[in-house]
Design a protein around this motif. Structure first.
Motif, PDB file in Angstrom:
ATOM      1  N   PHE A 133       1.108  -1.237  -0.129  1.00 65.54           N
ATOM      2  CA  PHE A 133       0.080  -0.111  -0.082  1.00 65.54           C
ATOM      3  C   PHE A 133       0.986   1.232  -0.017  1.00 65.54           C
ATOM      4  O   PHE A 133       0.664   2.248  -0.631  1.00 65.54           O
ATOM      5  N   ILE A 134       1.753   1.317   0.838  1.00 66.93           N
ATOM      6  CA  ILE A 134       2.741   2.576   0.953  1.00 66.93           C
ATOM      7  C   ILE A 134       3.634   2.740  -0.323  1.00 66.93           C
ATOM      8  O   ILE A 134       3.644   3.901  -0.890  1.00 66.93           O
ATOM      9  N   ALA A 135       3.634   1.641  -1.018  1.00 65.71           N
ATOM     10  CA  ALA A 135       4.467   1.825  -2.265  1.00 65.71           C
ATOM     11  C   ALA A 135       3.646   2.215  -3.499  1.00 65.71           C
ATOM     12  O   ALA A 135       3.973   2.780  -4.452  1.00 65.71           O
ATOM     13  N   HIS A 136       2.320   2.348  -3.474  1.00 66.27           N
ATOM     14  CA  HIS A 136       1.410   2.555  -4.337  1.00 66.27           C
ATOM     15  C   HIS A 136       0.213   3.661  -4.107  1.00 66.27           C
ATOM     16  O   HIS A 136      -0.050   4.226  -5.035  1.00 66.27           O
ATOM     17  N   LEU A 137       0.246   3.839  -2.812  1.00 68.57           N
ATOM     18  CA  LEU A 137      -0.814   4.896  -2.359  1.00 68.57           C
ATOM     19  C   LEU A 137      -0.397   6.275  -2.550  1.00 68.57           C
ATOM     20  O   LEU A 137       0.523   6.738  -2.098  1.00 68.57           O
ATOM     21  N   LEU A 138      -1.160   7.424  -3.259  1.00 68.80           N
ATOM     22  CA  LEU A 138      -0.907   8.590  -3.417  1.00 68.80           C
ATOM     23  C   LEU A 138      -0.927   9.204  -1.936  1.00 68.80           C
ATOM     24  O   LEU A 138      -0.026  10.253  -2.063  1.00 68.80           O
ATOM     25  N   ASP A 139      -1.880   8.907  -1.043  1.00 70.75           N
ATOM     26  CA  ASP A 139      -2.026   9.379   0.381  1.00 70.75           C
ATOM     27  C   ASP A 139      -0.910   8.644   1.256  1.00 70.75           C
ATOM     28  O   ASP A 139      -1.050   8.897   2.314  1.00 70.75           O
ATOM     29  N   GLY A 140      -0.202   7.702   0.774  1.00 70.93           N
ATOM     30  CA  GLY A 140       0.686   6.700   1.575  1.00 70.93           C
ATOM     31  C   GLY A 140       1.125   7.554   2.640  1.00 70.93           C
ATOM     32  O   GLY A 140       2.133   8.420   2.370  1.00 70.93           O
ATOM     33  N   ASP A 141       1.006   7.342   3.960  1.00 71.02           N
ATOM     34  CA  ASP A 141       1.349   7.973   4.991  1.00 71.02           C
ATOM     35  C   ASP A 141       1.724   6.794   6.135  1.00 71.02           C
ATOM     36  O   ASP A 141       0.798   6.189   6.400  1.00 71.02           O
ATOM     37  N   PRO A 142       2.937   6.814   6.590  1.00 71.18           N
ATOM     38  CA  PRO A 142       3.382   5.785   7.440  1.00 71.18           C
ATOM     39  C   PRO A 142       2.423   5.613   8.788  1.00 71.18           C
ATOM     40  O   PRO A 142       2.022   4.598   9.078  1.00 71.18           O
ATOM     41  N   ALA A 143       2.171   6.807   9.387  1.00 69.00           N
ATOM     42  CA  ALA A 143       1.295   6.835  10.569  1.00 69.00           C
ATOM     43  C   ALA A 143      -0.081   6.089  10.333  1.00 69.00           C
ATOM     44  O   ALA A 143      -0.424   5.075  10.904  1.00 69.00           O
ATOM     45  N   VAL A 144      -0.817   6.604   9.234  1.00 64.59           N
ATOM     46  CA  VAL A 144      -2.170   6.420   8.934  1.00 64.59           C
ATOM     47  C   VAL A 144      -2.316   4.852   8.571  1.00 64.59           C
ATOM     48  O   VAL A 144      -3.027   4.397   8.629  1.00 64.59           O
ATOM     49  N   ASN A 145      -1.133   4.647   7.544  1.00 61.92           N
ATOM     50  CA  ASN A 145      -1.224   3.386   6.725  1.00 61.92           C
ATOM     51  C   ASN A 145      -0.963   2.335   7.603  1.00 61.92           C
ATOM     52  O   ASN A 145      -1.553   1.217   7.936  1.00 61.92           O
ATOM     53  N   GLY A 146       0.127   2.406   8.448  1.00 64.53           N
ATOM     54  CA  GLY A 146       0.659   1.448   9.433  1.00 64.53           C
ATOM     55  C   GLY A 146      -0.618   1.114  10.712  1.00 64.53           C
ATOM     56  O   GLY A 146      -0.774  -0.058  10.796  1.00 64.53           O
ATOM     57  N   GLY A 147      -1.342   2.306  11.114  1.00 64.33           N
ATOM     58  CA  GLY A 147      -2.131   2.148  11.984  1.00 64.33           C
ATOM     59  C   GLY A 147      -3.533   1.346  11.481  1.00 64.33           C
ATOM     60  O   GLY A 147      -3.819   0.449  12.204  1.00 64.33           O
ATOM     61  N   ASN A 148      -3.752   1.819  10.272  1.00 66.08           N
ATOM     62  CA  ASN A 148      -4.917   1.288   9.842  1.00 66.08           C
ATOM     63  C   ASN A 148      -4.621  -0.404   9.224  1.00 66.08           C
ATOM     64  O   ASN A 148      -5.750  -1.108   9.594  1.00 66.08           O
ATOM     65  N   TRP A 149      -3.482  -0.567   8.892  1.00 64.43           N
ATOM     66  CA  TRP A 149      -3.144  -1.918   8.627  1.00 64.43           C
ATOM     67  C   TRP A 149      -3.195  -2.978   9.952  1.00 64.43           C
ATOM     68  O   TRP A 149      -3.829  -3.829   9.860  1.00 64.43           O
ATOM     69  N   GLN A 150      -2.888  -2.428  10.801  1.00 63.65           N
ATOM     70  CA  GLN A 150      -2.895  -3.108  12.198  1.00 63.65           C
ATOM     71  C   GLN A 150      -4.148  -3.252  12.756  1.00 63.65           C
ATOM     72  O   GLN A 150      -4.760  -4.416  13.084  1.00 63.65           O
ATOM     73  N   TRP A 151      -4.867  -2.276  12.599  1.00 66.37           N
ATOM     74  CA  TRP A 151      -6.532  -2.231  12.831  1.00 66.37           C
ATOM     75  C   TRP A 151      -7.198  -3.308  11.937  1.00 66.37           C
ATOM     76  O   TRP A 151      -7.910  -4.216  12.382  1.00 66.37           O
ATOM     77  N   ALA A 152      -6.871  -3.412  10.498  1.00 64.36           N
ATOM     78  CA  ALA A 152      -7.723  -4.275   9.677  1.00 64.36           C
ATOM     79  C   ALA A 152      -7.195  -5.673   9.825  1.00 64.36           C
ATOM     80  O   ALA A 152      -8.105  -6.737   9.787  1.00 64.36           O
ATOM     81  N   ALA A 153      -5.992  -5.889  10.312  1.00 63.34           N
ATOM     82  CA  ALA A 153      -5.454  -7.234  10.540  1.00 63.34           C
ATOM     83  C   ALA A 153      -5.683  -7.856  11.923  1.00 63.34           C
ATOM     84  O   ALA A 153      -5.792  -8.898  12.244  1.00 63.34           O
ATOM     85  N   GLY A 154      -6.328  -6.755  12.773  1.00 64.70           N
ATOM     86  CA  GLY A 154      -6.963  -6.976  14.161  1.00 64.70           C
ATOM     87  C   GLY A 154      -5.771  -7.555  14.862  1.00 64.70           C
ATOM     88  O   GLY A 154      -5.719  -8.236  15.963  1.00 64.70           O
ATOM     89  N   VAL A 155      -4.397  -6.929  14.796  1.00 65.16           N
ATOM     90  CA  VAL A 155      -3.292  -6.917  15.728  1.00 65.16           C
ATOM     91  C   VAL A 155      -2.884  -5.495  16.255  1.00 65.16           C
ATOM     92  O   VAL A 155      -2.020  -5.423  17.144  1.00 65.16           O
ATOM     93  N   GLY A 156      -3.774  -4.540  16.083  1.00 72.25           N
ATOM     94  CA  GLY A 156      -3.357  -3.183  16.524  1.00 72.25           C
ATOM     95  C   GLY A 156      -4.475  -2.726  17.354  1.00 72.25           C
ATOM     96  O   GLY A 156      -5.031  -3.399  18.153  1.00 72.25           O
ATOM     97  N   VAL A 157      -4.573  -1.215  17.337  1.00 73.04           N
ATOM     98  CA  VAL A 157      -5.482  -0.660  18.027  1.00 73.04           C
ATOM     99  C   VAL A 157      -6.867  -1.260  18.131  1.00 73.04           C
ATOM    100  O   VAL A 157      -7.330  -1.837  16.983  1.00 73.04           O
ATOM    101  N   ASP A 158      -7.613  -0.979  19.312  1.00 70.78           N
ATOM    102  CA  ASP A 158      -8.991  -1.635  19.213  1.00 70.78           C
ATOM    103  C   ASP A 158      -9.227  -3.221  18.899  1.00 70.78           C
ATOM    104  O   ASP A 158      -9.617  -3.590  17.875  1.00 70.78           O
ATOM    105  N   THR A 159      -8.209  -4.101  19.634  1.00 71.98           N
ATOM    106  CA  THR A 159      -7.899  -5.264  18.991  1.00 71.98           C
ATOM    107  C   THR A 159      -9.244  -6.283  18.962  1.00 71.98           C
ATOM    108  O   THR A 159      -9.360  -7.242  18.293  1.00 71.98           O
TER     109      THR A 159
END
Ligand SMILES: Cc1cc2nc3c(=O)[nH]c(=O)nc-3n(C[C@H](O)[C@H](O)[C@H](O)COP(=O)(O)OP(=O)(O)OC[C@H]3O[C@@H](n4cnc5c(N)ncnc54)[C@H](O)[C@@H]3O)c2cc1C
Length: 472
Positions: free
Chosen positions: A363-389
Motif C-alpha cells: 500500500f505505501i508503495a502505491h498510495l498517493l496518500d501513503g502516510d506511514p502513521a495512517v497506513n501502519g495504524g490502519n493495517w494493524q487495525w484491519a489485521a486485528g493486531v493493533g488498536v481496538d483489538t
C-alpha cells in the motif's frame, strides 16, 4: 533575532494556517521559503507517484509565493548540509519549521537542531499531540477514549495566509527551474491536481452550502458507485490542507446543518479527522508501528509464506471481485476507497493469512496518500493486531461487502472488465454462475477470470488461529 530567516517547508505545503511561516515573519525582515528533496526519503518505496504529486505541489506553492513577491527555493541533498549552505548563502540566522512527528523526521530535526538555530512551531494534527495522550503520558490505544479526549479540547483557531510581504532576497537557485518535465506526465493529475488552491476548493465543495456532500457523508461514504467522500487525503498527506482548517469547516457545517441527520453526518466526517490525529499521535509514541504488531499475540500468528498468493492479491487476481477491483484501482491510480482498503487488507491477513506487513508495504508503495502513521495504524487495525483489538474477531466477507456497498456491481465492473457482462445476481461471486451463463457472459471461471483462491470459510479458520495466538 537576525534579519533573515529560512522557512523550512516539509509536510506543510501551504500558506493558509502556516504557524511556522508566521513565526518567521514575526521576527525577521525577510523570509526564504525552502524545500529540501531528501535523498533518504526519495529512496523509500512508492516515492515515484507521490514525488510527482509533491513536485506539482511545490510548483503550486512557488506560484502562490510569487504573487507575494517571493519564491520557493528547492534544493536536493542531506537536510543539514543543505540548510547550512543556504543559511550562509542567504545570510539567514534562524530556521522555522512545522513539527513533524514521524520517527525519521524527529531524528533528522534533532540532528539539525544540534548544529543550527531550528525553531519547531505548530503540529500536523488538529490539536497539539501532547494534549492527546493519556494522563500517564502514554498514547491511547483505544479510539473511543482518544476521541473523548480530543473532543474535550477547544477547537484551535486557524491562521489566514500572511498579508505582509516575505521580502525574499532575489537570485537564490531553485531546482524547480530544472524539474519542469516531471509533473506533465503524471497520470493522477486529473483526479488529484496538486496544490493548496485545489485542496481548499475541494474542502469548500465538500462542506459549503445547504446541499454540501458532508451532509450526506454518513450514508454515501461507503457507496462504491458514488463519490461520497471528500477525496482530501493526498492533500493532508503533504499539508496542502491544514487539518485545523478542515475541522473548522466541519464545525461551521455542523452549526448550519439543516436537520439532525445532517448533523450526524458531519459528526461522522469529523470523526475521520480524529482517526487521523489518533494514528499520528500513536506513531509518535510507537515508532515501530509499521514493523511490529502493537499487541504481542500478533507476533505469534503463524503467517503463511505465500508469495504466489500475495502476487494474486497485489495484482487483483484473487477471484473475489471486490478485492480484485480495489487492488487493480490502486495499481492504476494510486487510490482506493476506504471501504475497499478495509476489505482488501482484511482479506490478505484473514482469508490468505499473509503477514499484514507485506500488505502495508504494498500500500505505501502505491498510495498517493501513503502516510506511514495512517497506513501502519490502519493495517494493524484491519489485521486485528493493533488498536481496538476486538477486530481480530471481526470479518469482512468480500461477497457480502460487495453486495452491500456496490449493489449494482458498478464499481467491480469498472475495474474488473472481465465481469462486464456478468448478470447482477452473480457479479459479486461469479464462481456461482452456471456454465451456460459463464459462456453467455464471456466470463469462464478459471479461464477468463480466476476461480476464488480461497473459500469464504477460510477467514473463519483464521479467526480460530488468531484466537489461539491470543490464548498462548
Ligand atoms: C488498510 C488501510 C490503509 C490506509 N492507508 C492510508 C494512508 O496511507 N493514508 C491516508 O491518508 N489514509 C489511509 N487510510 C485511511 C482512509 O482510507 C483514507 O484516508 C481515505 O480513504 C481518504 O479518502 P477521503 O479523503 O475521501 O476521506 P474522507 O472519508 O472524506 O475522510 C476525510 C479525511 O479523514 C481522514 N481519514 C479518513 N479515514 C481515515 C482512517 N481510517 N484513518 C485515519 N484517517 C482517516 C483522512 O485524512 C481523510 O482525508 C487507510 C485505510 C485502510 C483501511
Amino acid at each position: 533575532m537576525g534579519n533573515i530567516a529560512l522557512w523550512w517547508v516539509r509536510r506543510d505545503l501551504r500558506l493558509h494556517d502556516a504557524p511556522a511561516l508566521r513565526a518567521a515573519l514575526k521576527v525577521s525582515a525577510a523570509v526564504v521559503p525552502v524545500f529540501i528533496l531528501d535523498p533518504t526519503l526519495a529512496r523509500a518505496p512508492g516515492a515515484a507517484a507521490r514525488r510527482r504529486f509533491l513536485i506539482g505541489g511545490l510548483r503550486a506553492l512557488d506560484a502562490a509565493l510569487r504573487t507575494r513577491g517571493s519564491y520557493l527555493v528547492v534544493r536536493e541533498g542531506p537536510p543539514l548540509e543543505v540548510l547550512e549552505g543556504l543559511m550562509t548563502e542567504a545570510g539567514a540566522s534562524a530556521i522555522f519549521a512545522e513539527r513533524d512527528l514521524t520517527p525519521y523526521a524527529r531524528r533528522r530535526d534533532e540532528m539539525v537542531a544540534r548544529r543550527l538555530p531550528l525553531h519547531l512551531i505548530g503540529h500536523p494534527t488538529v490539536h497539539p499531540p501532547e494534549a492527546l495522550v493519556r494522563p500517564n503520558g502514554a498514547a491511547y490505544r483505544v479510539f473511543g477514549a482518544f476521541r473523548r479526549a480530543w473532543q474535550a479540547l477547544p477547537l484551535p483557531s486557524t491562521l489566514p495566509p500572511p498579508e505582509q510581504p516575505l521580502a525574499t532576497p532575489d537570485g537564490l537557485f531553485s531546482l524547480l527551474h530544472v524539474e519542469d518535465g516531471e509533473t506533465k506526465t503524471q497520470n493522477n493529475e486529473e483526479e488529484f491536481p496538486p496544490g493548496e488552491a485545489e485542496a481548499l476548493r475541494r474542502l469548500r465543495a465538500f462542506t459549503d452550502g445547504p446541499e454540501a456532500p458532508i451532509y450526506r457523508y454518513a450514508w454515501e461514504r461507503d457507496r462504491l458507485d458514488r463519490e461520497g467522500t471528500a477525496k482530501l487525503s493526498p492533500y493532508f498527506r503533504f499539508g496542502m490542507l491544514s487539518p485545523r482548517a478542515a475541522a473548522a469547516a466541519a464545525v461551521t457545517a455542523l452549526e448550519k446543518a439543516p436537520d439532525a441527520e445532517s448533523q450526524q453526518s458531519v459528526r461522522s466526517w469529523l470523526q475521520e479527522l480524529i482517526w487521523r490525529d489518533f494514528f499520528h499521535v500513536l506513531f509518535a509514541h510507537e515508532p515501530t508501528l509499521r514493523q511490529r504488531s502493537l499487541y504481542p499475540f500478533g507476533e505469534r500468528i503463524p503467517w503463511r509464506s505465500d508469495p504466489e498468493g500475495f502476487a494474486a492479491w497485489a495484482e487483483g487476481r484473487t477471484g473475489y471481485p471486490l478485492v480484485d477491483a480495489g487492488m487493480r484501482q490502486l495499481r492504476a491510480t494510486g487510490w482506493m476507497p476506504n471501504r475497499v482498503r478495509m476489505v482488501a487488507a482484511a482479506f490478505l491477513a484473514k482469508h490468505l493469512l499473509i503477514d499484514w506487513r507485506w500488505g502495508e508495504q504494498w500500500f505505501i508503495a502505491h498510495l498517493l496518500d501513503g502516510d506511514p502513521a495512517v497506513n501502519g495504524g490502519n493495517w494493524q487495525w484491519a489485521a486485528g493486531v493493533g488498536v481496538d483489538t476486538a477486530p481480530y474477531v471481526r470479518l469482512f466477507q468480500p461477497v457480502v461487502q460487495s453486495q452491500r456497498h456496490d449493489p449494482y456491481g458498478v464499481y467491480v465492473r469498472r475495474w474488473v472488465p472481465e465481469l462486464a457482462n456478468v448478470p447482477n445476481e452473480y457479479v459479486h461471486a461469479p464462481w456461482k454462475m452456471p456454465p451456460e451463463i459463464q459462456r453467455a457472459a464471456n466470463c469462464r471461471i478459471g479461464i477468463d477470470y480466476p476461480a476464488p483462491r480461497v473459500t469464504e470459510r477460510s477467514a473463519r479458520q483464521a479467526r480460530d488461529i488468531f484466537r489461539e495466538a491470543r490464548r498462548r
